[in-house]
Structure formats: C-alpha cells, structure tokens
Design an enzyme around this catalytic site. Structure first.
Site, PDB file in Angstrom:
ATOM      1  N   ASP A 172       0.759  -1.253   0.000  1.00 33.08           N
ATOM      2  CA  ASP A 172       0.000   0.000   0.000  1.00 33.08           C
ATOM      3  C   ASP A 172       0.791   1.306   0.000  1.00 33.08           C
ATOM      4  O   ASP A 172       0.485   2.212  -0.740  1.00 33.08           O
ATOM      5  CB  ASP A 172      -0.934   0.024   1.209  1.00 33.08           C
ATOM      6  CG  ASP A 172      -1.947  -1.117   1.183  1.00 33.08           C
ATOM      7  OD1 ASP A 172      -1.956  -1.890   0.215  1.00 33.08           O
ATOM      8  OD2 ASP A 172      -2.730  -1.222   2.135  1.00 33.08           O
ATOM      9  N   GLU A 404       1.214  -8.327  11.984  1.00 34.89           N
ATOM     10  CA  GLU A 404       1.013  -8.033  10.561  1.00 34.89           C
ATOM     11  C   GLU A 404       2.364  -7.896   9.852  1.00 34.89           C
ATOM     12  O   GLU A 404       2.526  -8.369   8.729  1.00 34.89           O
ATOM     13  CB  GLU A 404       0.197  -6.727  10.469  1.00 34.89           C
ATOM     14  CG  GLU A 404      -0.290  -6.367   9.084  1.00 34.89           C
ATOM     15  CD  GLU A 404      -1.083  -5.060   9.076  1.00 34.89           C
ATOM     16  OE1 GLU A 404      -1.178  -4.387  10.138  1.00 34.89           O
ATOM     17  OE2 GLU A 404      -1.602  -4.689   8.006  1.00 34.89           O
TER      18      GLU A 404
HETATM   19  C1  DGY Z   1      -5.625  -0.325   4.421  1.00 29.24           C
HETATM   20  O1  DGY Z   1      -6.637   0.265   4.760  1.00 29.24           O
HETATM   21  O2  DGY Z   1      -4.486  -0.002   4.767  1.00 29.24           O
HETATM   22  C2  DGY Z   1      -5.776  -1.508   3.567  1.00 29.24           C
HETATM   23  O3  DGY Z   1      -4.655  -2.275   3.553  1.00 29.24           O
HETATM   24  C3  DGY Z   1      -6.172  -1.155   2.175  1.00 29.24           C
HETATM   25  O4  DGY Z   1      -6.331  -2.328   1.470  1.00 29.24           O
END
Ligand code: DGY
Length: 438
Positions: A172, A404
């Site tokens: 992201d 994560e």
């Molecule tokens: C977030 O909101 O960071 C998600 O990973 C988007 O997919």
C-alpha cells in the site's frame, strides 16, 4: 513452544477471525473488519490444512461479490463497521453498471491470487474428488476474472496488466509510489482516520498519503469506475511486478486444473497464449539490468520506477526469470536484503534513504511476501536461502506473535512485531510453512 503448539495457536487466530454467518475471515479485529481479496486467498491455504469447509466458504464468500464483468473487488463489505475508513459509502461501487448487485464492495482489486490458491488447496486436501468438484464449480469465475484483466487492464495489448491505485498493489504505502505522488497535487481532504486509533501512527501511512489515495478513488468514481476512462486519466497507472506475477502464477495453475478437469481445450489454449505473451513482455519491460532486479513500470509516464522492493523477487515464484537471470536476482537479494544484520526479507531496499523498518510497506518483513519468496527460491533450486526465509518467518511469529509485519533489523530485540496483531494471513501461512511438504 513446539511447532504443534504454534499450529494450534494459529488455528485459534484464524477461527477467532472467522465470521460464521457470512463465511469469511477478517484480516484482523478493528483495523480490517471486512473481507479482503488477497488476504482471503492466503487464509484459505491455511484453513485447507485443518478445516476444508472453512477454506471453501472463504473462497465462495469472495466470489459471491464478483462483478458481472468478472472483476473481483479488493474489499467486500459483508457487514457494517465503524472501525475502518474509507468504508462502502466512500467507495460507492454501485456507480459501475456491472458492479455486484448483492454486495457493497470497493471499485478496485488486489493481486489475483485465487487461481494458484485453488491449486494449493487441491494439493493440500486429501479428498481429491471432493475438492475437484468444488474447483469445477468455481474455476470459470476465476478464468472470467483473468479475461477481464487482459481485456480491460492492458490498453497496449502487451500481456501486462495495470493497477490504478496503490491499494491494488497490496504493497500500500511502498516508497515506490512516492515517485508518482510527486506528479500529483491532490486537495487536502477532510476525513477521520480509523487505522491510527488501532495502531501506532508511526507504523501507518501519513495523512498526506491518504489524500493521494482518496484522490485516485475520486477520479475513478467521477467516471463510474470505467476501465477505459481510468486508463486514460488516472495519474497512477502502473505495471506492477508482484501483481503480474500473481496473475501469471494463477494462469499456470488454471491450466493445470483445467487439464485435471478435462474438456477445457479452448480455455487452456487461451491461457497458454496469455502466458507466453505475458512472460516475454514481463522480462523485456520489467527487468532493470543496472539494478539486477525486476521493477515497476509507470505506464502513465512511460518509464521504469527504479527501486528494488520485495516485489522485485516475486517473479521467481512464477518461473518468469531464466536460470541466468534468477542467479542475478538472488545475488541482488542477498547483497542488499540478506546481509548479516538483517532478517529476510525487508519490503523495501534497506540501502535506500526511503527505507523505514517500522512503517508498513516501507521496510518491514511481511509473512505473505516471505511465503512467496520461499516458494520461488525453492522452485528455482536456492534451497538454503529458501530455508533461511522459512526459518526466519517462523521465528518472527514464535518470538513476537502473529503480527502483521516485523522489523527486519537483527539489532531490534523487543517489540519487533508491528501493525495489527492476531493477523490472519500470518497465522494461515505459518500453518502452511510448517505443514506443507514441498
Ligand atoms: C488499508 O486500509 O491499509 C488496507 O490495507 C487497504 O487495502
């Protein structure tokens, strides 16, 4: 803790995140309260090892929100939640005339893992007849999805598909996108972040980055998520090596599965045509000789984005590089990411001044990328490095928990797990790393 104890803990994480009524698994409580596309793929691989029904339901729940044109969205909003922004009211997927009628979704996608996930769960599950029946019921939906990519996301008809949003990449807030943000000047939006109420802001994207993210969605919405308009107008239009690797690996899996099913010659022929073209163009366009690695291509500005990230090494997983190129790629990996002071594999070039070992996709280690890398190294004969990636992934989770992402620096001894905790794909892929015999 024994490996069996660790597997039991991982199953508990997955079971706690499973939503029984709708049949899907959230990535983690609070931070990600809906169904995410590629998360579900990795989650189904883990579930297949201990609960076949859950693995099947996970995939069915995702496919139940497929659009009529074959598109599979990145988030399915099966339920309401006020812990996440931007939610369904912001995305407004129904602007697209072929969007799912039954589900609210986003209007963007994520790396297309479903094809190879179907093959993985076929390999894992013992009752081959039963799982092949399940695959028969669902495989054409995945094929339709690939058809959509090659007809709507490849404007030059070159075998490589584009993404129009950083959230489509899965990585992201990678520093790669900074090059694109420099070409944009979005307004400062008024919005209320929710992610930073769950996780330390130092581990998440900045508010200014969210302006870029929202602006790209506003452009797509202004054109009702029309692919051709997005290709014409979006300032973010990228051919991503990770995304295209996932598609190529999934093509290969669909070919193998259709061969098992039989009577699918036309589809196999088309898949093979896509495959030959895609691999050739991938090697021509996404490889950077100077860096000795695959890179992203900025289709809007017609140039390579010259940065090395964990995505650069994923083509090994789909057999894309030649033997010689694979050797160079692994040398780059070890020289830059595999030094004695680091665990494999940082998500971004540790030698870059944009590297940040704590911030989401700007440096930390991710278990799904490590799983892809492990498989890729193994299938190319780099067994010792593959084992290192596997052992380091297991050790992160054993030491810190099902986080994560993790800090790649060996000097960090406490709290090296970041982002959400009890994170589903970390649990799912740990189970696979410990149980799969590959
Ligand atoms: C977030 O909101 O960071 C998600 O990973 C988007 O997919």
């Amino acid at each position: 803790m024994t490996n069996n104890d660790l597997i039991k803990k991982a199953e508990t994480v997955l079971n706690n995140n499973f939503k029984e009524d709708k049949g899907f698994t959230i990535p983690c409580e609070g931070l990600y309260p809906f169904q995410w596309n590629w998360d579900s793929g990795f989650i189904a691989i883990g579930q297949a090892h201990y609960d076949t029904t859950k693995a099947k339901r996970e995939i069915e729940a995702l496919l139940s929100a497929q659009w009529e044109n074959g598109f599979i969205p990145h988030i399915v909003f099966h339920n309401d939640s006020d812990t996440y922004f931007p939610g369904p009211d912001f995305h407004q997927s129904k602007l697209h005339p072929l969007a799912s009628k039954s589900h609210r979704t986003t209007g963007m996608t994520q790396p297309p893992v479903l094809g190879f996930v179907l093959k993985e769960i076929y390999n894992i599950i013992d009752d081959k007849e039963d799982i092949l029946n399940f695959i028969k019921l669902n495989i054409d939906k995945v094929y339709h999805n690939h058809e959509h990519f090659y007809t709507h996301r490849d404007p030059n008809n070159e075998g490589l598909v584009y993404i129009y949003h950083n959230w489509e990449s899965g990585t992201d807030n990678s520093p790669i996108w900074d090059d694109i943000w420099e070409t944009m000047d979005p307004p400062k939006y008024k919005f209320e972040r929710r992610d930073t109420t769950h996780v330390d802001a130092a581990q998440r994207p900045t508010n200014r980055e969210y302006d870029y993210y929202l602006h790209l969605i506003e452009i797509a919405k202004a054109h009702n998520y029309d692919d051709a308009k997005i290709a014409e107008l979006s300032p973010f239009l990228v051919q991503d090596p990770l995304f295209n690797t996932m598609l190529i690996k999934s093509n290969a899996a669909l070919i193998e599965l259709y061969e098992l099913i039989g009577n699918s010659e036309d589809k196999i022929k088309t898949l093979k045509q896509w495959q030959i073209k895609a691999i050739k163009r991938f090697n021509e366009k996404l490889y950077n000789e100077k860096l000795g690695a695959y890179v992203h291509y900025d289709l809007r500005n017609e140039k390579q984005l010259e940065h090395i990230s964990s995505s650069s090494f994923t083509p090994l997983f789909a057999g894309i590089p030649s033997k010689e190129r694979a050797d160079t790629l692994v040398k780059t990996l070890m020289d830059k990411f595999g030094t004695d002071d680091k665990y494999l594999c940082a998500s971004f070039d540790p030698e870059s001044d944009r590297f940040n070992p704590k911030k989401y996709w700007r440096g930390p280690v991710w278990i799904n990328l490590n799983w892809i890398l492990y498989r890729g190294l193994k299938s190319n004969g780099f067994d010792a490095i593959a084992e290192r990636v596997k052992e380091e992934s297991i050790s992160f989770i054993k030491t810190y928990g099902f986080y994560e992402y993790f800090d790649p620096r060996k000097e960090v001894k406490d709290n090296a797990g970041y982002g959400g905790n009890n994170f589903s794909w970390s649990a799912a892929l740990l189970i696979d790393l410990l149980k799969s015999e590959i």
